[in-house]
Design a protein around this motif. Structure first.
Motif, mmCIF file in Angstrom:
data_model
loop_
_atom_site.group_PDB
_atom_site.id
_atom_site.type_symbol
_atom_site.label_atom_id
_atom_site.label_comp_id
_atom_site.label_asym_id
_atom_site.label_seq_id
_atom_site.Cartn_x
_atom_site.Cartn_y
_atom_site.Cartn_z
ATOM 1 N N CYS A 170 0.830 -1.211 0.000
ATOM 2 C CA CYS A 170 0.000 0.000 0.000
ATOM 3 C C CYS A 170 0.861 1.256 0.000
ATOM 4 O O CYS A 170 0.526 2.247 -0.665
ATOM 5 C CB CYS A 170 -0.916 -0.004 1.212
ATOM 6 N N LEU A 224 -7.285 0.986 -3.277
ATOM 7 C CA LEU A 224 -6.149 1.089 -2.369
ATOM 8 C C LEU A 224 -6.495 1.418 -0.918
ATOM 9 O O LEU A 224 -5.897 0.843 -0.003
ATOM 10 C CB LEU A 224 -5.167 2.146 -2.894
ATOM 11 N N CYS A 264 -2.331 -3.833 -5.709
ATOM 12 C CA CYS A 264 -1.448 -2.664 -5.610
ATOM 13 C C CYS A 264 -0.531 -2.586 -6.828
ATOM 14 O O CYS A 264 -0.268 -1.501 -7.355
ATOM 15 C CB CYS A 264 -0.616 -2.729 -4.330
#
Length: 464
Positions: free
Chosen positions: A38, A80, A145
């Motif tokens: 992240c 996200l 991601c």
């Protein structure tokens, strides 16, 4: 000392402790792997700009960039921000599980108190459910991601390729994630039987367990009965507003009842199937329902432990490493994660009639509001994990945000650009490319019957 059942059976349960400790460390380490992914993706999404921003154009006098940050796009936030929130949820849950296991270990070593089979079975179910769900979610999250970084995410220098390849084994070691839900449900079905028996002394054994939250909803379901026994006894009111979906205790109640309803659904399916088929076939037919019940159990534990962890930090006051502002932001993470999972597994909540179709727009309005609220804190939440550039090994996730020079520098260091064969030609040309570019026209000649016969297509196409 373990009480309950034969001594050999109890001893076998004690033998699970070491395995459960390894699972607990896998669960806890998942929070770091997901947080690293992240951090890379969110930092890059804050640096990367794409798409004309008309509002910025109107503010030309302030030199505002006239392109959007990629992180400002809703689909990027949806990809996200819940992953970032989940990394914190897994952190608090991992701490709770490790603390419980340490407490059980200390009690076993000291002999100061007895550990029942119920307690050992409960921690086994907890670690199995969380290991299965958390590692699957993390592995998928790391890949999301990578995709969220576009083509640059596919570069080795993104750091995401190595992170993903390193983490993927967690989905298989210490119990395959597709098999563990069966272990979870085996334990939880004993609780269903205990509730059904109405034996309060038996239910008392569950008071200090993680699955104790299921007792009251299961009792309510069994007392209610009706044409749909698995219809939730909790539901959002018909006049609910988006604000109702932002209330954390209400969201926790929804997830609690979802878990109880799906567990009872497994029990009823098994009971019904065994009347017409063998026990083995009935169990096999219920495997998909078991996976849903295990997932519901794990997601509730993650949300509950996140909530309890924040509450504990609040109660510490000045002794906590978190101030009021940090607790507020992390509570926003909790709300967003709950709404994200509610949207992701909407069919579960509709099945148990906790939600109706009229609630869906309200829930999604709340989800949109939660993303808006958390967006300004996204980069700060990543920085708070304090991952060094050395550890991230990512050109995209650099702390200083100097992404593009870092990508170019990584390309310069690539062996294909720093090493050369004879005559200064790049590596691999003599071994591979030269054979495909005969005379520079892309022709390939094969020997047929002692003579050479031209095959394939000449020009820009190779024999491949």
């Amino acid at each position: 000392k373990v009480e309950g059942g034969s001594s050999s059976d109890a001893a076998s349960k004690v033998a699970y402790i070491t395995m459960m400790q390894v699972r607990a460390y896998i669960i806890h380490s998942s929070n770091e792997a997901l947080a690293m992914a992240c951090t890379i993706a969110i930092r890059y999404s804050a640096i990367r700009r794409q798409g004309y921003n008309g509002d910025a154009e109107k503010k030309r006098d302030t030199n505002a960039p006239n392109e959007f940050q990629v992180l400002d796009y809703r689909q990027q936030q949806y990809r996200l921000l819940p992953l970032l929130a989940a990394s914190y949820a897994i952190f608090f849950t991992g701490k709770h599980v490790l603390a419980r296991l340490k407490d059980i270990e200390n009690q076993l070593v000291s002999g100061a108190s007895t550990i029942t089979k119920t307690v050992v079975g409960d921690i086994h179910a907890t670690t199995s459910a969380l290991k299965s769900y958390a590692t699957t979610f993390t592995a998928d999250g790391i890949e999301d991601c990578r995709k969220a970084c576009g083509g640059h995410g596919f570069l080795v220098c993104s750091g995401l390729v190595e992170l993903s390849n390193t983490y993927l084994q967690s989905c298989t070691v210490e119990g395959d994630n597709q098999m563990l839900p069966q272990q979870v449900v085996k334990v939880l079905l004993k609780l269903v039987a205990a509730v059904q028996s109405g034996d309060e002394s038996l239910l008392k054994e569950y008071e200090m367990t993680d699955m104790n939250y299921l007792v009251d909803p299961l009792k309510a379901l069994m007392e209610k009965g009706g044409d749909v026994p698995t219809k939730s006894t909790f539901a959002f009111p018909s006049d609910a507003t988006a604000k109702d979906f932002m209330d954390i205790p209400t969201l926790l109640a929804a997830f609690q009842h979802r878990s109880a309803c799906l567990l009872l659904d497994v029990a009823m399916q098994l009971q019904s199937s065994m009347g017409t088929s063998s026990a083995q076939q009935a169990w096999n037919d219920a495997l998909l329902a078991m996976a849903r019940a295990s997932r519901a159990h794990a997601s509730y534990l993650l949300l509950r432990d996140f909530f309890n962890g924040l509450r504990d930090e609040e109660q510490k006051g000045k002794g906590s490493c978190l101030g009021p502002e940090e607790v507020t932001v992390l509570s926003q993470c909790l709300t967003l994660l709950a709404l994200y999972w509610m949207d992701k597994f909407l069919q579960d909540f509709l099945q148990i009639q906790c939600l109706s179709s009229s609630h869906i727009p309200l829930m999604r309005e709340a989800l949109l509001g939660a993303m808006t609220t958390l967006r300004p804190s996204a980069v700060g939440l990543c920085d708070a994990r304090d991952f060094s550039d050395f550890r991230l090994k990512s050109a995209l996730g650099k702390y200083d945000g100097d992404v593009y020079p870092a990508i170019m520098e990584a390309a310069r260091r690539d062996p294909l650009n720093t090493e050369a064969g004879e005559g200064g030609v790049g590596l691999g040309y003599e071994e591979s490319l030269k054979r495909l570019i005969v005379g520079g026209v892309g022709e390939y000649h094969a020997s047929v019957g002692g003579s050479k016969e031209k095959q394939g297509v000449s020009g820009t196409m190779s024999r491949l």
